[in-house]
Design a protein around this motif. Structure first.
Motif, PDB file in Angstrom:
ATOM      1  N   GLY A 251       0.828  -1.210   0.000  1.00  0.00           N
ATOM      2  CA  GLY A 251       0.000   0.000   0.000  1.00  0.00           C
ATOM      3  C   GLY A 251       0.863   1.260   0.000  1.00  0.00           C
ATOM      4  O   GLY A 251       0.567   2.218  -0.733  1.00  0.00           O
ATOM      5  N   ASN A 252       1.943   1.264   0.794  1.00  0.00           N
ATOM      6  CA  ASN A 252       2.842   2.424   0.841  1.00  0.00           C
ATOM      7  C   ASN A 252       3.510   2.662  -0.511  1.00  0.00           C
ATOM      8  O   ASN A 252       3.697   3.810  -0.934  1.00  0.00           O
ATOM      9  CB  ASN A 252       3.912   2.225   1.916  1.00  0.00           C
ATOM     10  CG  ASN A 252       3.327   2.208   3.323  1.00  0.00           C
ATOM     11  OD1 ASN A 252       2.224   2.714   3.551  1.00  0.00           O
ATOM     12  ND2 ASN A 252       4.049   1.634   4.262  1.00  0.00           N
ATOM     13  N   ILE A 253       3.877   1.575  -1.172  1.00  0.00           N
ATOM     14  CA  ILE A 253       4.512   1.690  -2.501  1.00  0.00           C
ATOM     15  C   ILE A 253       3.540   2.311  -3.497  1.00  0.00           C
ATOM     16  O   ILE A 253       3.885   3.224  -4.251  1.00  0.00           O
ATOM     17  CB  ILE A 253       4.995   0.308  -2.991  1.00  0.00           C
ATOM     18  CG1 ILE A 253       6.173  -0.163  -2.127  1.00  0.00           C
ATOM     19  CG2 ILE A 253       5.384   0.347  -4.460  1.00  0.00           C
ATOM     20  CD1 ILE A 253       6.529  -1.612  -2.324  1.00  0.00           C
ATOM     21  N   GLU A 254       2.303   1.818  -3.492  1.00  0.00           N
ATOM     22  CA  GLU A 254       1.304   2.333  -4.434  1.00  0.00           C
ATOM     23  C   GLU A 254       0.956   3.790  -4.109  1.00  0.00           C
ATOM     24  O   GLU A 254       0.736   4.600  -5.024  1.00  0.00           O
ATOM     25  CB  GLU A 254       0.043   1.470  -4.395  1.00  0.00           C
ATOM     26  CG  GLU A 254       0.258  -0.010  -4.725  1.00  0.00           C
ATOM     27  CD  GLU A 254       0.753  -0.257  -6.146  1.00  0.00           C
ATOM     28  OE1 GLU A 254       1.007   0.723  -6.884  1.00  0.00           O
ATOM     29  OE2 GLU A 254       0.895  -1.436  -6.536  1.00  0.00           O
ATOM     30  N   LEU A 255       0.947   4.120  -2.825  1.00  0.00           N
ATOM     31  CA  LEU A 255       0.652   5.499  -2.427  1.00  0.00           C
ATOM     32  C   LEU A 255       1.755   6.441  -2.905  1.00  0.00           C
ATOM     33  O   LEU A 255       1.479   7.522  -3.442  1.00  0.00           O
ATOM     34  CB  LEU A 255       0.501   5.585  -0.908  1.00  0.00           C
ATOM     35  CG  LEU A 255       0.114   6.952  -0.329  1.00  0.00           C
ATOM     36  CD1 LEU A 255      -1.250   7.397  -0.862  1.00  0.00           C
ATOM     37  CD2 LEU A 255       0.088   6.896   1.190  1.00  0.00           C
ATOM     38  N   LYS A 295      -5.255   9.432   4.228  1.00  0.00           N
ATOM     39  CA  LYS A 295      -4.388  10.131   3.279  1.00  0.00           C
ATOM     40  C   LYS A 295      -4.828   9.866   1.840  1.00  0.00           C
ATOM     41  O   LYS A 295      -4.831  10.777   0.994  1.00  0.00           O
ATOM     42  CB  LYS A 295      -2.942   9.697   3.491  1.00  0.00           C
ATOM     43  CG  LYS A 295      -1.933  10.479   2.670  1.00  0.00           C
ATOM     44  CD  LYS A 295      -0.507  10.136   3.077  1.00  0.00           C
ATOM     45  CE  LYS A 295       0.500  11.003   2.341  1.00  0.00           C
ATOM     46  NZ  LYS A 295       1.889  10.722   2.786  1.00  0.00           N
ATOM     47  N   VAL A 296      -5.192   8.624   1.568  1.00  0.00           N
ATOM     48  CA  VAL A 296      -5.675   8.275   0.224  1.00  0.00           C
ATOM     49  C   VAL A 296      -6.898   9.127  -0.128  1.00  0.00           C
ATOM     50  O   VAL A 296      -6.989   9.693  -1.227  1.00  0.00           O
ATOM     51  CB  VAL A 296      -6.010   6.773   0.130  1.00  0.00           C
ATOM     52  CG1 VAL A 296      -6.759   6.460  -1.163  1.00  0.00           C
ATOM     53  CG2 VAL A 296      -4.734   5.927   0.221  1.00  0.00           C
ATOM     54  N   LYS A 297      -7.832   9.233   0.816  1.00  0.00           N
ATOM     55  CA  LYS A 297      -9.059   9.997   0.551  1.00  0.00           C
ATOM     56  C   LYS A 297      -8.754  11.490   0.368  1.00  0.00           C
ATOM     57  O   LYS A 297      -9.362  12.161  -0.465  1.00  0.00           O
ATOM     58  CB  LYS A 297     -10.066   9.804   1.689  1.00  0.00           C
ATOM     59  CG  LYS A 297     -10.636   8.389   1.766  1.00  0.00           C
ATOM     60  CD  LYS A 297     -11.331   7.996   0.465  1.00  0.00           C
ATOM     61  CE  LYS A 297     -11.847   6.564   0.485  1.00  0.00           C
ATOM     62  NZ  LYS A 297     -12.391   6.156  -0.827  1.00  0.00           N
ATOM     63  N   ARG A 298      -7.790  12.000   1.141  1.00  0.00           N
ATOM     64  CA  ARG A 298      -7.431  13.418   0.966  1.00  0.00           C
ATOM     65  C   ARG A 298      -6.849  13.654  -0.438  1.00  0.00           C
ATOM     66  O   ARG A 298      -7.206  14.625  -1.113  1.00  0.00           O
ATOM     67  CB  ARG A 298      -6.425  13.855   2.026  1.00  0.00           C
ATOM     68  CG  ARG A 298      -5.931  15.295   1.831  1.00  0.00           C
ATOM     69  CD  ARG A 298      -4.982  15.730   2.920  1.00  0.00           C
ATOM     70  NE  ARG A 298      -3.775  14.943   2.948  1.00  0.00           N
ATOM     71  CZ  ARG A 298      -2.713  15.131   2.151  1.00  0.00           C
ATOM     72  NH1 ARG A 298      -2.746  16.073   1.222  1.00  0.00           N
ATOM     73  NH2 ARG A 298      -1.641  14.379   2.265  1.00  0.00           N
ATOM     74  N   LEU A 299      -5.971  12.752  -0.856  1.00  0.00           N
ATOM     75  CA  LEU A 299      -5.358  12.902  -2.177  1.00  0.00           C
ATOM     76  C   LEU A 299      -6.369  12.697  -3.300  1.00  0.00           C
ATOM     77  O   LEU A 299      -6.193  13.204  -4.415  1.00  0.00           O
ATOM     78  CB  LEU A 299      -4.190  11.919  -2.322  1.00  0.00           C
ATOM     79  CG  LEU A 299      -2.990  12.208  -1.410  1.00  0.00           C
ATOM     80  CD1 LEU A 299      -1.967  11.082  -1.485  1.00  0.00           C
ATOM     81  CD2 LEU A 299      -2.334  13.536  -1.781  1.00  0.00           C
TER      82      LEU A 299
END
Length: 882
Positions: A251-255, A295-299
């Motif tokens: 998940g961190n890599i994809e983010l 963080k995903v939702k913010r981005l």
């Protein structure tokens, strides 16, 4: 079913539950009382542990065990049970999300294990591993690595290769998080060679993927993780934790690659594993995953969903109430909390709610500050200061933005407060530590032990620097530092240097002082203009990186590499110096003859401002250049906080000591300038003068403790790979780490030597120099050199400093006048007016008067002697006269 009946059923169930709990409590109380009557401490401890394991809500019952125990363990079985208690308490506190309490219990277990040498207890599994992981969670990687090495030593004795490989995996995590990828990869290689266990190798591969991601090789990292995940048919109790780590890292890599959908999918897969296999546990990991989803939702520009998720993460960690009110008093030191509050702040920015954004950034800074109070090693604290600067810059930008719309001066004060939180905090800790040390009971055995450990550390660090095989002493130093960190738990809160409020700092500044404090960020440089005990302005200078590069090149070209560039290209120097002056001071007005105090940051700490050119009209005659020195008096401080907390105490003492090494090393080759300097000062100031072989570490510390003013004139340089600031006493050397505080100290130390104000730059801390070292042990002011100096110039300037001090001028004014005297004196060459020759010395700290006794002029003694001879002659003549 009618609502009334539902209520009755719920009430009945609650009453029944209370009856059951009461019955359980009564049963365990009776059992424990019987065991106490039988003096069976071992079983009494295990019963309490088992009871809380079955009833997790009864954790306070377990934590009260030590107080309720009627005696201390005496047998091996009792000590094993006691260690089991401590490790269980550490584990339960970790599961409850209280990482600091967890660390305390594991540290107690560590100390107990070594005190009683309970080798039958599996200390690696139940103490070393979780304690090392806790340090990693806190960001204290130095202590994590120390414990992980301890685990490997212990396992090596039993040839337990599988667990050794696991320990190397944990150590790899510590190293790569510190940015030491070489050491991390070495640990992975060692782990892979030790075992073929699929579970351990799975974890090692996960860590390797983390490293590759940090090294911007996402495709390689992704390939490793996907292969690992594919190798597992489904999650089960054996592989659940490893899969959790793999999905999180993926998940961190994809983010990082901004593949937001894939990042969210992997985080949700990791969350499903926690909910399925660790219900009610792994709260920290769960909160981290929820925060990453925020963080995903913010981005994805979904701030409302992001906010809900961030608040959920805080509820999991028990910082938010069920109504999402943040309880500031519950905030503790934890990296996850810093990240979550930062995420909330950025989300509020997206929602255009600047006040809420600023408040959450301040919560993040509060969590950071609480982390640093738990750190033991100064290097660890310095790294935290560096990492926290970007967070502080964001907070400053938010506060300044609010000021620009509201014109409320509280935001200017807040910028000052945030800036001070990023400056010289480790120095403040050292000052506080020394103050607390001498304020404590001198018969305190723990205090004496702490002092002994500090001296042992300094002794072994000296061996590292001076012995050919010095590296072998590093492990000894690491062990001593860890023992000191455990001992310091009692003093940790008292030894943490706090930052005064802006109001207190500003009101404590000397009247009439104009202070300018700089903050060097990654996006901009901020100048805080302080006059009349108030913040008048905060200005932003754009282009932090380009300004940093310009300053670095300017300092290296014209100062650090000798005078040639300044001699050969005076006009280029003039223009560049004026450009830098204009850039730094374009947003403020400097009045003639005012006192200016510079609180530098970053590379500005290597610059003396006196030699900056204030005008843009070049003249060939260097002596006529418009130097800032000709306009006003400039002094310096590591921070306002350090300046006001390290004030000079007027003891009325006028004692002076001078230490002069007038020859090169062990040879008899004289250093003419030092001899001239010593002779000139000797004619001016009465005091204790020591030369050459008389100068050593013993006489230095004696002079330090018994002098109001201490003058040291010898070679100084940076030693070893760590660029350790060093004073050369001929046959002996004095290193920065050997400076120890004394109950009495000089109000002024003059370091008339090359590069005594120079050292390694610790971002957020300042220059780690000898000057800083003297400040740390309580010296209110030092005069030190920033670069290799011209001996003749320094000899004359330092002698003139004393002439002005003897007239009652303050130390800063005396240095200012001494430099002016050099500029106003005729020299054989116009080049001698270039700043390289006269501008190295700066005053760091409190600008106050210094008491000195003037030396008696020999002419005076000749006159007195002559008068006595004449008087006696007349008396004899009169008596003989008939």
């Amino acid at each position: 079913m009618p609502l009334q009946r539902v209520r009755y059923i719920v009430l009945f169930c609650l009453m029944l539950l209370q009856v059951v709990i009461h019955a359980q409590d009564a049963a365990i109380s009776k059992k424990l009382a019987d065991l106490k009557n039988k003096n069976d401490l071992t079983e009494w401890l295990y019963q309490r542990i088992d009871y809380v394991t079955a009833n997790s809500q009864q954790l306070p019952f377990l934590l009260a065990t030590q107080k309720q125990a009627w005696r201390q363990p005496a047998t091996l079985e009792e000590r094993i049970a006691w260690l089991t208690l401590l490790s269980t308490q550490g584990y339960d506190q970790l599961q409850a999300g209280d990482i600091l309490s967890s660390i305390n219990y594991y540290e107690d277990a560590y100390a107990y294990f070594y005190k009683y040498k309970v080798i039958q207890f599996d200390v690696v599994e139940y103490v070393f591993k979780p304690l090392g992981n806790n340090y990693t969670r806190l960001g204290d990687y130095e202590r994590a690595i120390f414990i992980q090495k301890k685990a490997i030593e212990q396992l090596n004795a039993f040839e337990n290769t599988r667990d050794m490989a696991s320990a190397y995996c944990n150590m790899a995590i510590s190293y790569y998080t510190m940015g030491n990828y070489t050491a991390a990869l070495n640990c992975i290689t060692k782990g892979q060679k030790l075992t073929k266990n699929p579970g351990v190798n799975f974890r090692l591969q996960n860590v390797l993927a983390d490293i590759l991601n940090d090294q911007n090789r996402p495709s390689n990292a992704r390939e490793i993780l996907q292969k690992n995940i594919k190798s597992q048919k489904s999650a089960n109790s054996q592989n659940a934790y490893n899969l959790l780590g793999a999905y999180t890292t993926l998940g961190n890599i994809e983010l990082k690659s901004h593949h937001l959908k894939f990042a969210g999918n992997n985080y949700n897969s990791a969350l499903n594993i926690i909910n399925t296999w660790y219900p009610g546990d792994r709260l920290r990991e769960k909160a981290n995953l929820v925060a990453q989803l925020a963080k995903v939702k913010r981005l994805e520009k979904q701030p409302q969903k992001a906010l809900l998720l961030a608040d959920e993460a805080l509820r999991i960690l028990r910082i938010n109430t069920s109504q999402n009110k943040t309880l500031a008093q519950n905030i503790y030191g934890e990296i996850n909390l810093v990240d979550i509050f930062t995420e909330k702040a950025l989300t509020y920015q997206l929602l255009k709610q600047p006040e809420a954004a600023l408040q959450n950034i301040r919560y993040a800074l509060l969590a950071t500050d609480k982390i640093r109070k738990e750190f033991a090693d100064n290097k660890t604290k310095e790294r935290l200061q560096n990492n926290g600067k970007e967070l502080a810059e964001t907070a400053i930008e938010m506060a300044l933005g609010l000021y620009q719309t509201s014109h409320d001066e509280k935001y200017l004060n807040l910028v000052l407060e945030i800036t001070e939180q990023t400056k010289a905090r480790t120095l403040a800790d050292q000052i506080q530590h020394n103050n607390q040390q001498f304020a404590s009971n001198r018969h305190d055995s723990l205090l004496r032990k702490r002092t002994d450990l500090e001296r042992a550390i300094a002794y072994n660090e000296r061996l590292i620097m001076t012995e050919k095989s010095g590296a072998k002493y590093q492990e000894k130093v690491n062990a001593l530092k860890y023992d000191l960190s455990l001992l310091n738990k009692k003093y940790r809160e008292q030894s943490a240097g706090t930052v005064s409020s802006p109001t207190d700092m500003l009101s404590a500044l000397p009247k009439g002082l104009h202070a300018i404090e700089f903050f060097f960020g990654t996006r901009g440089v901020y100048m805080i203009d302080i006059k009349n005990s108030g913040v008048k302005k905060v200005a932003r200078i754009a282009g932090a990186d380009s300004l940093r590069q310009q300053l670095t090149q300017f300092i290296n070209t014209y100062y650090r590499n000798g005078p040639d560039a300044m001699l050969n290209s005076p006009k280029e120097f003039f223009i560049t110096s004026n450009t830098i002056y204009s850039t730094l001071f374009k947003n403020t007005t400097l009045q003639a003859n005012e006192r200016l105090c510079i609180i530098a940051d970053d590379v500005l700490g290597y610059l003396s401002f006196d030699g900056l050119i204030t005008g843009d009209k070049y003249a060939p005659a260097t002596s006529q250049w418009p130097f800032l020195l000709k306009k006003l008096t400039t002094t310096y401080a590591f921070s306002l906080n350090a300046l006001i907390k390290n004030k000079a105490k007027d003891t009325g003492r006028a004692t002076f000591s001078g230490l002069f090494v007038t020859h090169e090393g062990n040879s008899n080759t004289p250093i003419i300038a030092v001899k001239k300097e010593a002779a000139a000062i000797n004619k001016l100031v009465k005091g204790n003068y020591l030369y050459n072989e008389e100068v050593n570490t013993r006489t230095f510390f004696n002079s330090f403790e018994n002098s109001a003013t201490l003058h040291i004139s010898t070679h100084a340089y940076l030693s070893g790979i760590n660029k350790e600031p060093t004073l050369d006493f001929g046959k002996q050397k004095l290193f920065l780490f050997e400076l120890l505080s004394k109950p009495h100290k000089p109000n002024l130390v003059i370091l008339s030597a090359c590069r005594t104000g120079d050292g390694m730059l610790a971002n957020g801390e300042g220059i780690i120099s000898l000057s800083r070292g003297f400040t740390a042990i309580g010296t209110p002011a030092t005069i030190a050199g920033l670069w290799n100096v011209n001996d003749e110039a320094v000899a004359q300037i330092t002698a003139n400093i004393y002439k002005h001090l003897l007239t009652g001028k303050s130390s800063g004014t005396a240095l200012h006048q001494a430099k002016l005297t050099w500029l106003n004196t005729a020299h054989p060459s116009d080049a001698m007016y270039l700043p390289y020759y006269w501008d190295s010395l700066i005053l760091m700290g409190a600008d106050g008067p210094v008491h000195l006794q003037a030396a008696i002029n020999p002419i005076y003694w000749y006159a007195v002697s002559g008068f006595i001879v004449i008087t006696l002659g007349l008396f004899y003549w009169i008596k003989k006269k008939p």
